[in-house]
Design a protein around this motif. Structure first.
Motif, short mmCIF file in Angstrom:
data_model
loop_
_atom_site.label_atom_id
_atom_site.label_comp_id
_atom_site.label_asym_id
_atom_site.label_seq_id
_atom_site.Cartn_x
_atom_site.Cartn_y
_atom_site.Cartn_z
N GLU A 103 0.84 -1.20 0.00
CA GLU A 103 0.00 0.00 0.00
C GLU A 103 0.87 1.25 0.00
O GLU A 103 2.01 1.24 0.47
CB GLU A 103 -0.90 0.06 1.23
CG GLU A 103 -1.84 -1.11 1.43
CD GLU A 103 -1.31 -2.08 2.46
OE1 GLU A 103 -2.13 -2.80 3.08
OE2 GLU A 103 -0.08 -2.13 2.66
N SER A 104 0.29 2.32 -0.49
CA SER A 104 0.92 3.64 -0.43
C SER A 104 -0.16 4.71 -0.52
O SER A 104 -1.33 4.39 -0.80
CB SER A 104 1.93 3.82 -1.56
OG SER A 104 1.29 3.72 -2.81
N GLY A 133 -0.94 7.06 1.97
CA GLY A 133 -1.42 7.63 3.21
C GLY A 133 -0.69 8.92 3.54
O GLY A 133 0.25 9.32 2.86
N LEU A 136 -5.40 6.18 -1.88
CA LEU A 136 -4.54 5.06 -1.51
C LEU A 136 -4.39 4.12 -2.69
O LEU A 136 -5.33 3.93 -3.47
CB LEU A 136 -5.14 4.29 -0.32
CG LEU A 136 -5.49 5.11 0.92
CD1 LEU A 136 -5.99 4.18 2.03
CD2 LEU A 136 -4.32 5.94 1.40
N CYS A 166 -2.74 0.15 -3.86
CA CYS A 166 -2.26 -1.15 -3.39
C CYS A 166 -1.87 -1.97 -4.62
O CYS A 166 -2.72 -2.26 -5.46
CB CYS A 166 -3.33 -1.88 -2.59
SG CYS A 166 -2.91 -3.57 -2.14
N THR A 204 -0.97 1.49 5.51
CA THR A 204 -0.54 2.87 5.31
C THR A 204 -1.36 3.76 6.24
O THR A 204 -2.58 3.60 6.35
CB THR A 204 -0.69 3.29 3.83
OG1 THR A 204 -0.14 4.60 3.63
CG2 THR A 204 -2.14 3.27 3.35
#
Length: 116
Positions: free
Chosen positions: A6-7, A9, A20, A22, A110
């Motif tokens: 994930e990224s 946040g 977000l 994933c 995240t």
């Protein structure tokens, strides 16, 4: 090896937006396209809760707390799912996780923090 990452946040003021992402590694294109995906979140002191689901066909369903504000989408070519979060509230503050249910795999999470 199947892995989710994930990224996206961060810290945002109430009323703001975040997206977000994933990425799913270790599965073939046809398998990814056939899989449902989910987003969960866990706030401090709370149990992990389901936020949204997207089916292989692109149908979505949302928790009441997310409905009308969050949008779950997928890009099968990139093996990626997205959670667009608008009109964020302080109560949305949590660690957000994506999940590949069939493989029982989770990402590392995240952090989303919404300030009032």
């Amino acid at each position: 090896q199947v892995r989710l990452e994930e990224s996206g946040g961060g810290l945002v003021q109430a009323g703001g937006s975040l997206r977000l992402s994933c990425v799913v590694y270790g599965v073939s294109g046809p398998i990814f396209r056939s899989e449902n995906m989910a987003w969960y979140r866990q706030a401090p002191g709370n149990e992990r809760e389901l936020v949204a689901i997207i089916t292989s066909g692109g149908n979505t369903s949302y928790a009441n707390s997310a409905s009308g504000r969050f949008t779950f989408s997928r890009d099968n070519a990139k093996h990626t799912v997205y959670l667009q979060m608008n009109s964020l509230k302080p109560e949305d503050t949590a660690v957000y996780y994506c999940r590949l249910p069939t493989f029982d795999k989770w990402g590392q999470g995240t952090q989303v923090t919404v300030s009032s």
